[in-house]
Design a protein around this motif. Structure first.
Motif, mmCIF file in Angstrom:
data_model
loop_
_atom_site.group_PDB
_atom_site.id
_atom_site.type_symbol
_atom_site.label_atom_id
_atom_site.label_comp_id
_atom_site.label_asym_id
_atom_site.label_seq_id
_atom_site.Cartn_x
_atom_site.Cartn_y
_atom_site.Cartn_z
ATOM 1 N N HIS A 205 0.820 -1.212 0.000
ATOM 2 C CA HIS A 205 0.000 0.000 0.000
ATOM 3 C C HIS A 205 0.859 1.270 0.000
ATOM 4 O O HIS A 205 0.552 2.256 -0.675
ATOM 5 N N LEU A 206 1.954 1.215 0.747
ATOM 6 C CA LEU A 206 2.828 2.390 0.854
ATOM 7 C C LEU A 206 3.538 2.679 -0.468
ATOM 8 O O LEU A 206 3.775 3.837 -0.808
ATOM 9 N N GLU A 207 3.843 1.628 -1.227
ATOM 10 C CA GLU A 207 4.452 1.853 -2.539
ATOM 11 C C GLU A 207 3.430 2.507 -3.468
ATOM 12 O O GLU A 207 3.778 3.346 -4.302
ATOM 13 N N GLY A 208 2.163 2.126 -3.296
ATOM 14 C CA GLY A 208 1.096 2.775 -4.066
ATOM 15 C C GLY A 208 1.101 4.271 -3.814
ATOM 16 O O GLY A 208 1.137 5.082 -4.748
ATOM 17 N N HIS A 209 1.110 4.665 -2.519
ATOM 18 C CA HIS A 209 1.151 6.102 -2.187
ATOM 19 C C HIS A 209 2.431 6.733 -2.731
ATOM 20 O O HIS A 209 2.398 7.785 -3.370
ATOM 21 N N LEU A 210 3.555 6.094 -2.465
ATOM 22 C CA LEU A 210 4.880 6.632 -2.818
ATOM 23 C C LEU A 210 5.009 6.962 -4.309
ATOM 24 O O LEU A 210 5.622 7.955 -4.684
ATOM 25 N N LEU A 211 4.434 6.100 -5.163
ATOM 26 C CA LEU A 211 4.561 6.311 -6.610
ATOM 27 C C LEU A 211 3.477 7.227 -7.170
ATOM 28 O O LEU A 211 3.590 7.712 -8.304
ATOM 29 N N SER A 212 2.423 7.475 -6.368
ATOM 30 C CA SER A 212 1.258 8.207 -6.894
ATOM 31 C C SER A 212 1.547 9.615 -7.422
ATOM 32 O O SER A 212 0.856 10.069 -8.332
ATOM 33 N N PRO A 213 2.567 10.351 -6.908
ATOM 34 C CA PRO A 213 2.832 11.668 -7.501
ATOM 35 C C PRO A 213 3.246 11.584 -8.972
ATOM 36 O O PRO A 213 3.181 12.576 -9.694
ATOM 37 N N PHE A 214 3.678 10.409 -9.412
ATOM 38 C CA PHE A 214 4.110 10.265 -10.808
ATOM 39 C C PHE A 214 2.973 9.824 -11.725
ATOM 40 O O PHE A 214 3.154 9.618 -12.910
ATOM 41 N N PHE A 215 1.805 9.633 -11.137
ATOM 42 C CA PHE A 215 0.677 9.168 -11.921
ATOM 43 C C PHE A 215 -0.463 10.158 -11.841
ATOM 44 O O PHE A 215 -0.799 10.652 -10.778
ATOM 45 N N GLY A 216 -1.060 10.463 -12.957
ATOM 46 C CA GLY A 216 -2.205 11.360 -12.920
ATOM 47 C C GLY A 216 -2.858 11.425 -14.266
ATOM 48 O O GLY A 216 -2.324 10.917 -15.253
ATOM 49 N N ARG A 217 -4.037 12.023 -14.278
ATOM 50 C CA ARG A 217 -4.748 12.142 -15.550
ATOM 51 C C ARG A 217 -4.006 13.102 -16.470
ATOM 52 O O ARG A 217 -4.050 12.980 -17.676
ATOM 53 N N ASN A 218 -3.331 14.093 -15.875
ATOM 54 C CA ASN A 218 -2.727 15.133 -16.701
ATOM 55 C C ASN A 218 -1.227 14.965 -16.934
ATOM 56 O O ASN A 218 -0.700 15.484 -17.878
ATOM 57 N N HIS A 219 -0.552 14.286 -16.019
ATOM 58 C CA HIS A 219 0.884 14.107 -16.240
ATOM 59 C C HIS A 219 1.258 12.656 -15.991
ATOM 60 O O HIS A 219 0.823 12.045 -15.033
ATOM 61 N N GLU A 220 1.983 12.109 -16.896
ATOM 62 C CA GLU A 220 2.413 10.725 -16.752
ATOM 63 C C GLU A 220 3.902 10.695 -17.010
ATOM 64 O O GLU A 220 4.368 10.564 -18.120
ATOM 65 N N SER A 221 4.632 10.864 -15.940
ATOM 66 C CA SER A 221 6.070 10.954 -16.121
ATOM 67 C C SER A 221 6.760 9.694 -15.597
ATOM 68 O O SER A 221 6.157 8.875 -14.930
ATOM 69 N N GLU A 222 8.014 9.582 -15.892
ATOM 70 C CA GLU A 222 8.795 8.440 -15.425
ATOM 71 C C GLU A 222 9.182 8.659 -13.966
ATOM 72 O O GLU A 222 9.273 9.782 -13.497
ATOM 73 N N ILE A 223 9.412 7.564 -13.241
ATOM 74 C CA ILE A 223 9.837 7.673 -11.850
ATOM 75 C C ILE A 223 11.255 8.247 -11.825
ATOM 76 O O ILE A 223 12.160 7.701 -12.455
ATOM 77 N N ARG A 224 11.409 9.360 -11.119
ATOM 78 C CA ARG A 224 12.735 9.965 -10.985
ATOM 79 C C ARG A 224 13.187 9.874 -9.547
ATOM 80 O O ARG A 224 12.376 9.745 -8.638
ATOM 81 N N GLN A 225 14.470 9.994 -9.357
ATOM 82 C CA GLN A 225 15.029 10.016 -8.008
ATOM 83 C C GLN A 225 14.358 11.142 -7.211
ATOM 84 O O GLN A 225 14.260 12.272 -7.697
ATOM 85 N N ASN A 226 13.868 10.840 -6.022
ATOM 86 C CA ASN A 226 13.201 11.895 -5.230
ATOM 87 C C ASN A 226 13.178 11.574 -3.747
ATOM 88 O O ASN A 226 13.352 10.424 -3.341
ATOM 89 N N VAL A 227 12.978 12.629 -2.960
ATOM 90 C CA VAL A 227 12.715 12.446 -1.529
ATOM 91 C C VAL A 227 11.208 12.413 -1.384
ATOM 92 O O VAL A 227 10.525 13.357 -1.784
ATOM 93 N N SER A 228 10.698 11.299 -0.859
ATOM 94 C CA SER A 228 9.251 11.111 -0.806
ATOM 95 C C SER A 228 8.732 11.206 0.621
ATOM 96 O O SER A 228 9.216 10.515 1.512
ATOM 97 N N LEU A 229 7.739 12.082 0.818
ATOM 98 C CA LEU A 229 7.078 12.173 2.121
ATOM 99 C C LEU A 229 5.711 11.498 1.996
ATOM 100 O O LEU A 229 4.874 11.948 1.213
ATOM 101 N N ILE A 230 5.531 10.407 2.746
ATOM 102 C CA ILE A 230 4.214 9.756 2.785
ATOM 103 C C ILE A 230 3.562 10.169 4.093
ATOM 104 O O ILE A 230 4.092 9.907 5.172
#
Ligand code: KG4
Ligand code: ZN
Length: 362
Positions: A114-139
């Motif tokens: 479930h946490l990976e779902g949240h963690l990756l969600s900023p890279f998924f959306g109706r308007n932007h579909e970008s590749e996973i980039r190196q980032n600091v993720s706050l869940i």
């Protein structure tokens, strides 16, 4: 490749159908059945009620998602489900249905954290579909507060986590003390909008650590409460002396010295949480030299948190990406997204894989 994902880790039943190849993705359906009304009267989630509701909603949502996606079940290449962390009796429902479909239709099965779902969600959306980039993720959700260094899919390093309450849990507990309804985050945000965030001086705990702590803040609110609000006695209540702005069924009958006091308390509490989240996230990005900060989970719906995090990132020349609001609270689109990325990276799960209420992300 088409994935159908089921999310039943807590109190939302959700099903999504996602189609994609390595780079392009199309969300064909996303259904969420909220159980907020069923749990609200208890001021929190009752596990047995949650699992009974999942059992009622999940098969219907699978049906609706398939119809909405305009595909047949046999066209699904893989069935995915959240396998943890969460409530055991809730996780079991979604995982069992997904496994049953995978076995029955001879398709692949993916157990998703479930946490990976949240963690990756900023890279998924109706308007932007970008590749996973190196980032600091706050869940920041109802069950978790974590800072993670993301170097790629399945390549995560923990920076810090809460040592007691999660940020969302603190919002929910403080809201309950104030007699506000569940979930407390949106209620506190609403009251905070009209309040003064500098009125009450709440603690910003563990600022020199990479971990978080919110229980001291909750206790500070509890100690302050009797000074600015009185609990109405039965006699007063029977005389009809109630504060309509804070009264709800089964809530604590409180009377604040003024409505302004309640709003100021909400604003000051919210600002204390925001200060801690922003300070630690920026510190981690600077310390580890990451130029992208992402934020996800239910608390990241909070407009003031999003605004202040974005501003703080901009001041330091750091890019900021948060999950779109509809993806912040629990949903199955984020689970389908994680599943699709994992499928493309060659991951697959066995149907014998068990659910795990304490499943770790790393
Ligand atoms: O991610 P989520 O739906 O479930 C978990 O995985 O825990 O997060 C739910 C949490 C609840 O604690 C809720 O009060 C909080 O997110 N939340 C908010 C807001 N909307 C939801 N907290 C602060 N401000 C909000 N606008
Ligand atoms: Zn969640």
């Amino acid at each position: 490749m088409t994935v159908l994902a089921i999310e039943t880790s807590c109190d939302e039943t959700a099903v999504a159908v996602l189609r994609g190849d390595g780079s392009r993705r199309e969300l064909l359906a996303s259904e969420v059945a909220s159980q907020v009304a069923a749990h609200e009267q208890y001021g929190g989630i009752v596990p047995e009620i949650a699992s009974r509701n999942h059992l009622i909603h999940a098969p219907r949502l699978v049906d609706r998602a398939i119809k909405g996606a305009k595909i047949g079940l046999s066209e699904v290449d893989a069935f995915a489900a959240t396998s943890g962390p969460g409530l055991a009796s809730s996780l079991m429902i979604g995982a069992s249905i997904a496994k049953g479909l995978a076995v029955g239709l001879v398709k692949r099965y993916l157990a998703i954290n479930h946490l990976e779902g949240h963690l990756l969600s900023p890279f998924f959306g109706r308007n932007h579909e970008s590749e996973i980039r190196q980032n600091v993720s706050l869940i920041v959700s109802g069950g978790h507060t974590m800072l993670i260094l993301v170097r790629g899919l399945a390549n995560y390093q923990l920076v810090g986590r809460t040592v007691d309450d999660a940020a969302g849990e603190a919002f929910d507990k403080v809201a309950k003390m104030l007699g506000l309804s569940y979930p407390g985050g949106p209620e506190i945000e609403k009251h905070a909008r009209a309040g003064d965030p500098r009125r009450f001086d709440f603690p910003r705990s563990m600022l020199d650590s990479e971990n978080f702590s919110f229980s001291g803040l909750k206790t500070a609110v509890r100690y302050l409460l009797p000074k600015i609000a009185v609990i109405l006695s039965e006699v007063e209540q029977s005389r009809g002396i109630t504060e309509t702005t804070v009264r709800r069924s089964l809530s604590i009958p409180l009377r604040f010295t003024s409505v302004g006091a309640q709003n100021d308390l909400c604003a000051s509490f919210q600002q204390a949480v925001i200060d801690v989240l922003v300070t630690k996230t920026i510190a981690a990005a600077l310390k580890y030299h990451f130029d992208l900060v992402t934020m996800s989970g239910g608390v990241s719906c909070n407009h003031e948190l999003r605004r202040q995090m974005r501003e703080a990132c901009t001041r330091k020349g750091i890019e900021f990406k948060s999950a779109e609001p509809w993806l912040c609270t629990d949903n199955a689109a984020m689970i389908a997204f994680a599943a699709l990325l994992r499928l493309h990276a060659g991951f697959e799960s066995q149907v014998t894989e068990e659910i795990d209420p304490n499943l770790a992300l790393l």
